[in-house]
Design an enzyme around this catalytic site. Structure first.
Site, PDB file in Angstrom:
ATOM      1  N   LYS A   1       7.269 -13.748   6.793  1.00  0.00           N
ATOM      2  CA  LYS A   1       8.586 -14.377   6.798  1.00  0.00           C
ATOM      3  C   LYS A   1       8.544 -15.728   6.093  1.00  0.00           C
ATOM      4  O   LYS A   1       7.510 -16.378   5.968  1.00  0.00           O
ATOM      5  CB  LYS A   1       9.090 -14.537   8.230  1.00  0.00           C
ATOM      6  CG  LYS A   1       9.429 -13.207   8.920  1.00  0.00           C
ATOM      7  CD  LYS A   1      10.653 -12.542   8.319  1.00  0.00           C
ATOM      8  CE  LYS A   1      10.913 -11.146   8.843  1.00  0.00           C
ATOM      9  NZ  LYS A   1      11.428 -11.131  10.207  1.00  0.00           N
TER      10      LYS A   1
ATOM     11  N   ARG B   1       5.031  -6.189  14.627  1.00  0.00           N
ATOM     12  CA  ARG B   1       5.474  -5.427  13.458  1.00  0.00           C
ATOM     13  C   ARG B   1       5.020  -6.171  12.206  1.00  0.00           C
ATOM     14  O   ARG B   1       5.480  -7.279  11.932  1.00  0.00           O
ATOM     15  CB  ARG B   1       6.996  -5.284  13.490  1.00  0.00           C
ATOM     16  CG  ARG B   1       7.573  -4.426  12.375  1.00  0.00           C
ATOM     17  CD  ARG B   1       9.093  -4.313  12.539  1.00  0.00           C
ATOM     18  NE  ARG B   1       9.672  -3.495  11.486  1.00  0.00           N
ATOM     19  CZ  ARG B   1      10.037  -3.943  10.291  1.00  0.00           C
ATOM     20  NH1 ARG B   1       9.903  -5.244   9.996  1.00  0.00           N
ATOM     21  NH2 ARG B   1      10.558  -3.126   9.380  1.00  0.00           N
TER      22      ARG B   1
END
Length: 288
Positions: free
Chosen positions: A222, A256
């Site tokens: 991210k 994840r």
């Protein structure tokens, strides 16, 4: 960490708590933010899935539409054409549990029929009103993710989590989804616009246990990791693994990730530390 049994479709289940579970990301898309176009051909997707299972992924999360900001919206038929052949092939191989990353009820229904065990909805049941009914009818495990997109958020990062996720949980219960089929995901990066907001969410992650459900962390590659490390998306595996360890120590159950092997190793160390701490705590209790 309290052990929990997560009930899934097709009579399957997954025991959570004792060891971290790594969820391998399989984006069958041309435009995902860090791996778009790498696995959009079925053969490439299957090869990547087999590789991630070999590296220790317990779940493969298959998605056909990019969730990055500004990505093109697909039709249901386009999404299904991308993912259903991959899910069918993975189910026939029977190597790992399969999750479908979709917010569309009909795609979720067809994916579970094709062999998926879990529905992962990045809109937390609040975009397609029928997806909760599909999850209930199919008996799928359900990942309910928080998002701040397309709405006004509360200024406090945890207060906003509770407001959104409690609404999602009410939708789930109204449709007959049992609590033992639900995992929550705080949605790192989904309308958490600054690195500070994501870091605050990570620092206060333990507060989410008050909701009473197992938790999944999706920090992989991210932007906030890039802000902290200065790395481009494809080079954020080590930064991601660091967040995985921090969040495991704060009680996350599932992770994840794009880069399975490094996270499996990092989480093994975190699990060893947790096991040692739990043994010491149990020993102290037995002395009194």
């Amino acid at each position: 960490m309290t052990a929990r049994r997560w009930q899934l479709a097709h009579g399957r289940h997954l025991d959570l708590g004792g060891k971290a579970v790594v969820v391998g990301i399989l984006n069958v898309t041309p435009d995902s933010f860090s791996d778009g176009g790498l696995f959009d051909a079925p053969e490439a997707a299957l090869n990547q899935a087999h590789r991630m299972v070999g590296e220790g992924a317990g779940i493969i999360d298959v998605g056909g539409e990019s969730t990055r900001p500004g990505a093109a919206t697909l039709s249901s038929s386009e999404e299904q054409a991308r993912i259903l052949p991959v899910i069918e092939a993975l189910a026939s191989a029977n190597e790992a549990l399969i999750s479908v990353d979709t917010y569309r009820a009909e795609t979720a229904r067809l994916a579970v029929a094709a062999g998926a065990h879990i529905v992962n909805d990045v809109w937390g049941l609040q975009r397609d009103p029928d997806i909760a009914r599909v999850a209930a009818e199919t008996g799928a495990g359900l990942i309910i993710m928080h998002t701040g997109r397309d709405r006004e958020k509360l200024p406090d990062v945890i207060a906003d989590q509770f407001v959104f996720l409690e609404k999602s949980l009410e939708i789930a219960r109204r449709n007959g989804i049992a609590d033992d089929r639900i995992v929550l995901d705080p949605g790192f990066g989904f309308a958490k616009e600054t690195a500070q907001e994501n870091l605050d969410l990570m620092a206060r992650f333990s507060e989410l246990h008050a909701l009473g459900f197992p938790l999944m962390a999706g920090t992989s590659r991210k932007r906030f990791i890039g802000t902290v490390t200065g790395r481009d998306a494809a080079d954020r595996a080590a930064g991601t693994a660091a967040t995985s360890v921090i969040l495991r120590l704060k009680g996350a159950h599932l992770f994840r990730v794009h880069d399975v092997a490094i996270n499996v190793d990092a989480l093994a160390v975190a699990d060893a530390m947790l096991a040692l701490e739990n043994a010491a705590s149990a020993g102290n209790r037995n002395r009194f």
